[in-house]
Design an enzyme around this catalytic site. Structure first.
Site, PDB file in Angstrom:
ATOM      1  CD  GLN A 116      72.425  24.024  85.282  1.00  0.00           C
ATOM      2  OE1 GLN A 116      72.168  24.260  86.454  1.00  0.00           O
ATOM      3  NE2 GLN A 116      72.319  24.936  84.330  1.00  0.00           N
ATOM      4  NE  ARG A 135      64.504  20.251  92.617  1.00  0.00           N
ATOM      5  CZ  ARG A 135      65.085  19.572  91.671  1.00  0.00           C
ATOM      6  NH1 ARG A 135      64.380  19.074  90.688  1.00  0.00           N
ATOM      7  NH2 ARG A 135      66.374  19.389  91.683  1.00  0.00           N
ATOM      8  CB  SER A 177      65.568  12.690  86.198  1.00  0.00           C
ATOM      9  OG  SER A 177      66.474  13.731  86.331  1.00  0.00           O
TER      10      SER A 177
HETATM   11  C1  SIN Z   1      69.233  20.803  89.486  1.00  0.00           C
HETATM   12  O1  SIN Z   1      70.383  20.751  89.071  1.00  0.00           O
HETATM   13  O2  SIN Z   1      68.855  21.586  90.329  1.00  0.00           O
HETATM   14  C2  SIN Z   1      68.247  19.882  88.878  1.00  0.00           C
HETATM   15  C3  SIN Z   1      68.546  18.501  89.215  1.00  0.00           C
HETATM   16  C4  SIN Z   1      67.334  17.675  89.040  1.00  0.00           C
HETATM   17  O3  SIN Z   1      66.281  18.193  88.709  1.00  0.00           O
HETATM   18  O4  SIN Z   1      67.428  16.472  89.295  1.00  0.00           O
END
Ligand code: SIN
Length: 528
Positions: A46, A273, A370
């Site tokens: 996303q 994160r 990624s």
């Molecule tokens: C996210 O949309 O929060 C995930 C994006 C990511 O893990 O690079």
């Protein structure tokens, strides 16, 4: 049945398709994937693609943010390749017409996510970036590329010189043997060995298990990234609620709508994160529920159609402005050691995308790096193979004669619960030691005969290989770095800075660099 080809790609996510589209005019290419072609983490992505496209931003800032997020556990040269080369490749995509979301003046609409010091996340279709990218790449494949779906790769084949020359797969029609000049692992991640994950249930780390059995170098298995916001309904994770939602103004709150991140980190909801995931973990461990408050995001359903649909499908009423969320496994920073051309420690075997460990993500990947990794290293690997060509390989297979019968294993559900409890966000060395005793040994796993197993049994075996490597590495690194917290060593320890826990030839070693191990086999000089 035997299939002969120039290049064999295992997997069908962004890295696989980017490589395939660039190779197809030069070589015969076969893709093998264990599911349907669109069932990949890339398709589900996303968040978007991080790349420097604005005037005020600079690759140097993107590099710095990548290093900060990853706690400085990187292969620095490859980070520069990712950001500098990746930025050029992404600009080419924009020039070619890849349909990113744009502002009224026509410039790309750039989103913000955790640890990024500038708005630099490109999106397509709001939160459908991965889907639109995969469809875009698939549309460029011609009938030269043969895509074999629902075939699970389970054994890499090496010749008597130690070069990779193919793979055995299992599908509805039984076992198939592919022979190829170049074999590319693009099998994605391993989030599905945890009970709470953003990944498809099929992300079981197969590429890592294949490489382990072939004795390739594998590193950084202790570093699993946990995403703080998975949609949480009925005691289960139901998919991702992108960090972009917080970039657009969403706030983590408890059931009383009190902000959770206040006083924990200066970047609040866009903190790294591991900080946000840990904060939510603590709240939930104390028996509280956790949510994202979206009440100040205008036109939420237009901006985030996938998440809105996910909420709708799970009876979450967006009018209340609260989306229930919980942390879960998301992305493995470790994997099959590869260089900036995808080359692994086994000649003619490549690893790209999440299955690879090139040291670009450090101990905690920067959000939206990624997809960038997939298109960048996919292209570089394709260019290397085009340059190298398909010289005559010996296809004399070195038969390994695996004779060990399957040791006793957990069920998938048991293993997923154990991983969540033991190798989760907060790790206790006593629990990890106990878990290690319950898992098969690394040596036993290496010698199991897989030929007679069905697909479910193979997947269970692969999951145990990955869980075992992760457990050994997590016990060995006696510090907290990046994505998780070790309760007995809650801080970075300088003795562990720039130390890499690497599995090779079935042995685990602590090394001073990702590429420390140099090996010469016959007249083939392997790269590390
Ligand atoms: C996210 O949309 O929060 C995930 C994006 C990511 O893990 O690079």
């Amino acid at each position: 049945m035997d299939v002969m080809t120039n290049v064999l790609i295992i997997g069908s996510g962004i890295a696989a398709l980017q490589t395939a589209r660039l190779l197809e005019e030069h070589f015969q290419v076969q893709i093998v994937t264990k599911c349907s072609v669109k069932m990949s983490s890339s398709y589900r992505a996303q968040g978007g693609i991080a790349a420097v496209t604005s005037q005020e931003d600079h690759p140097m800032f993107h590099i710095a943010d990548t290093l900060t997020a990853g706690d400085y556990h990187h292969e620095r040269k490859n980070v520069e390749v990712l950001i500098e080369n990746g930025t050029e490749i992404m600009r080419d995509f924009l020039n070619e017409g890849f349909p990113v979301d744009r502002q009224v003046d026509g410039s790309p609409a750039l989103g913000l996510e955790g640890v990024h010091s500038y708005h630099r996340i490109l999106h397509a279709g709001g939160d459908r970036t991965g889907q639109i990218m995969i469809d875009y790449l698939l549309n460029q494949l011609t009938s030269n590329i043969v895509v074999n779906c629902y075939e699970m790769a389970y054994e890499l084949l090496l010749n008597t010189n130690g070069d990779c020359i193919g793979v055995l797969t299992k599908g509805a029609k039984g076992t198939k043997r592919y022979l190829a000049h170049h074999v590319i692992l693009a099998t994605g991640g391993t989030g599905a060995i945890y009970s709470c994950t953003s990944n498809y249930a099929t992300s079981t780390g197969d590429g890592i298990a294949l490489a382990y059995r072939a004795r390739a170098a594998i590193s950084d298995m202790e570093f699993m990234q946990f995403h703080p916001s998975l949609l949480w309904c009925g005691g289960q994770a139901k998919g991702l609620v992108s960090e972009a939602v917080r970039g657009a103004g969403g706030v983590f709150v408890d059931a009383q709508r009190q902000p959770i991140m206040k006083g924990i980190h200066e970047q609040l909801d866009l903190a790294p994160r591991h900080i946000t995931a840990h904060a939510l973990f603590n709240k939930r461990a104390a028996g509280q529920e956790t949510f994202i408050d979206i009440s100040n995001i205008e036109h939420f359903e237009e901006k985030f159609p996938t998440i809105a649909q996910l909420c709708h499908d799970n009876n979450v009423n967006l009018q209340d402005g609260l989306i229930p969320v919980a942390p879960g496994s998301h992305f493995l920073m470790g994997g099959v050691v590869a260089d900036d051309k995808g080359r692994t420690s086994i000649p003619h075997l490549y690893a790209i995308g999440e299955v690879a460990c090139t040291g670009v993500h450090g101990a905690n990947r920067l959000a939206s790096n990624s997809l960038l990794e997939g298109i960048t290293f996919g292209k570089r690997t394709a260019q290397y193979i085009i340059q190298t060509g398909c010289k005559q390989n010996s296809f004399l297979i070195d038969d390994k004669h695996h004779q060990q019968t399957m040791p006793s294993l957990f069920t998938k559900d048991q293993l997923r619960q154990k991983m969540m409890h033991t190798l989760g966000i907060v790790r206790n060395p006593i629990d990890m030691q106990q878990f290690k005793q319950q898992l098969p040994s690394m040596q036993t796993l290496l010698h199991v005969d897989l030929d007679g197993l069905n697909r479910q049994e193979l997947e269970l075996y692969m999951m145990h290989v990955v869980a075992t490597l992760m457990t050994h590495a997590a016990i060995t690194r006696k510090e907290t770095r990046g994505a998780h917290i070790r309760i007995d060593k809650p801080k970075n320890d300088n003795q562990w800075a720039n130390r890499w826990i690497i599995f090779q030839q079935g042995q685990m070693k602590v090394r001073n660099s990702l590429y420390e191990y140099h090996q010469t086999r016959g007249n083939v000089k392997a790269i590390f």
